[in-house]
Design a protein around this motif. Structure first.
Motif, PDB file in Angstrom:
ATOM      1  N   CYS A 166      18.285  65.735  54.614  1.00  0.00           N
ATOM      2  CA  CYS A 166      18.233  66.034  53.176  1.00  0.00           C
ATOM      3  C   CYS A 166      17.638  64.855  52.395  1.00  0.00           C
ATOM      4  O   CYS A 166      17.859  63.692  52.756  1.00  0.00           O
ATOM      5  N   CYS A 178      26.469  66.919  53.597  1.00  0.00           N
ATOM      6  CA  CYS A 178      26.605  68.378  53.619  1.00  0.00           C
ATOM      7  C   CYS A 178      26.684  68.901  55.051  1.00  0.00           C
ATOM      8  O   CYS A 178      26.874  70.097  55.266  1.00  0.00           O
ATOM      9  N   HIS A 211      19.559  68.301  48.307  1.00  0.00           N
ATOM     10  CA  HIS A 211      19.818  68.876  49.630  1.00  0.00           C
ATOM     11  C   HIS A 211      18.660  69.728  50.132  1.00  0.00           C
ATOM     12  O   HIS A 211      18.840  70.561  51.014  1.00  0.00           O
ATOM     13  N   ARG A 228      24.208  68.826  57.255  1.00  0.00           N
ATOM     14  CA  ARG A 228      22.889  69.106  57.819  1.00  0.00           C
ATOM     15  C   ARG A 228      22.122  67.793  57.963  1.00  0.00           C
ATOM     16  O   ARG A 228      22.621  66.735  57.621  1.00  0.00           O
ATOM     17  N   CYS A 283      23.442  64.224  56.713  1.00  0.00           N
ATOM     18  CA  CYS A 283      23.832  64.281  55.297  1.00  0.00           C
ATOM     19  C   CYS A 283      25.324  64.600  55.171  1.00  0.00           C
ATOM     20  O   CYS A 283      25.937  65.148  56.087  1.00  0.00           O
TER      21      CYS A 283
HETATM   22 ZN   LIG Z   1      22.512  67.606  52.399  1.00  0.00          ZN
END
Ligand SMILES: [Zn+2]
Length: 331
Positions: free
Chosen positions: A189, A184, A172, A186, A182
């Motif tokens: 990554c 996550c 990440h 964001r 991503c």
């Molecule tokens: Zn990520």
């Protein structure tokens, strides 16, 4: 030779594998539990304890008659908190809500030997140090490519955990600002470019740019224009690359380029002797490793030139999770 014995537990969303591991890295025996059949954590731990007792009994090893004779029990688990010995809201195990504390539950079951917990990438890194290619090393990084991109960082012979217990999430690190979205939440990554999914996404981009070769059907293993995006997997792209498919080779050239930058960046903060790679997508071999090493050399800061090499993990793919978990008892 007098051996010691540990239990390594690989806790997955579908299955949990338990192995009795000898100190030289030989897995003496294994047992399997179906993780998804459990609805509460204490019952799950009760059954793990029963399985461990069965493993010890079935092995019939002199000097190993009960759990008290073990060096310890190591568990590789998702969302692990190594400092508290628990896992917290694991994403693929939603039946185990809140904090699931292994150390306390094993103690409740009468287990007196040390119980250690960590995430699977950290466990794999320790496995590499105790049983694999990093036996003589005190500074190295292990990167696992799979559904995600995980990593374990060892400095001075110790896994780096940081203030939150979750240090070393190289997957990440943002590699390309405003890049691919991503999991996550964001963008850009490393994981979105070098995971199994990232490889497929890159292949589709390359095919959209270049078009599939007209003579693809004449070459066994190549991906044809008729293959839909949904039918393409990282394994298919790997097979095609090794068969000489130009689009698959271009895909791994890009993936290797990105991963080489990430590895060069990683060297600047922990100066490892070696970066080990493991996981399904790395099995493609040279189509990935050649551009990766070239990119790594190109992007490595000059003071580190020649100090760090890139190698494949020396552990067997179907043993690494259990060996890594068992190795946690050595920390
Ligand atoms: Zn990520």
């Amino acid at each position: 030779m007098k051996y010691s014995y540990s239990i390594g537990i690989d806790l997955g969303g579908t299955n949990t594998e338990l192995g009795l591991v000898r100190s030289d890295g030989h897995i003496v025996a294994r047992r399997n539990l179906s993780t998804k059949d459990y609805t509460d954590f204490p019952t799950f731990v009760d059954d793990m304890v029963k399985a461990i007792a069965e493993l010890i009994a079935s092995a019939g090893i002199e000097g190993l008659s009960s759990m008290d004779d073990l060096q310890g029990i190591g568990i590789g688990a998702p969302n692990a908190d190594p400092t508290r010995g628990c896992m917290v809201e694991p994403p693929n195990l939603t039946q185990f809500k809140g904090v699931s504390n292994f150390v306390e539950e094993f103690k409740r079951c009468g287990v007196t030997v040390p119980v250690a917990v960590d995430n699977d990438a950290n466990a794999a890194a320790l496995g590499e140090m105790v049983y694999g290619g990093a036996k003589e090393m005190k500074h190295f990084i292990l990167i696992t490519l799979g559904t995600g991109v995980g990593s374990g960082i060892v400095v001075d012979g110790q896994l780096v955990h940081g203030s939150t217990g979750t240090a070393g999430e190289l997957g990440h690190n943002i590699l390309i600002p405003d890049g691919r979205l991503c999991t996550c939440g964001r963008k850009g990554c490393l994981e979105t470019y070098t995971s199994a999914r990232g490889i497929v996404t890159t292949y589709i981009e390359v095919r959209n740019e270049m078009g599939a070769p007209a003579d693809a059907k004449e070459h066994p293993g190549w991906i044809t224009a008729e293959t839909t995006d949904a039918e393409i997997h990282s394994i298919t792209v790997g097979i095609a690359a090794n068969a000489g498919d130009p689009l698959a080779l271009e895909t791994f050239r890009r993936v290797g380029h990105w991963l080489g930058i990430a590895c060069a960046n990683a060297v600047t903060f922990s100066a490892p002797e070696c970066i080990f790679l493991m996981g399904g997508p790395t099995k493609v071999g040279e189509p990935l490793l050649k551009p990766l090493r070239e990119s790594f050399d190109e992007h490595l800061l000059n003071i580190y030139q020649g100090s760090c090499r890139i190698e494949m993990s020396k552990l067997n793919a179907n043993e690494v999770a259990i060996l890594g978990a068992a190795a946690l008892t050595n920390q």
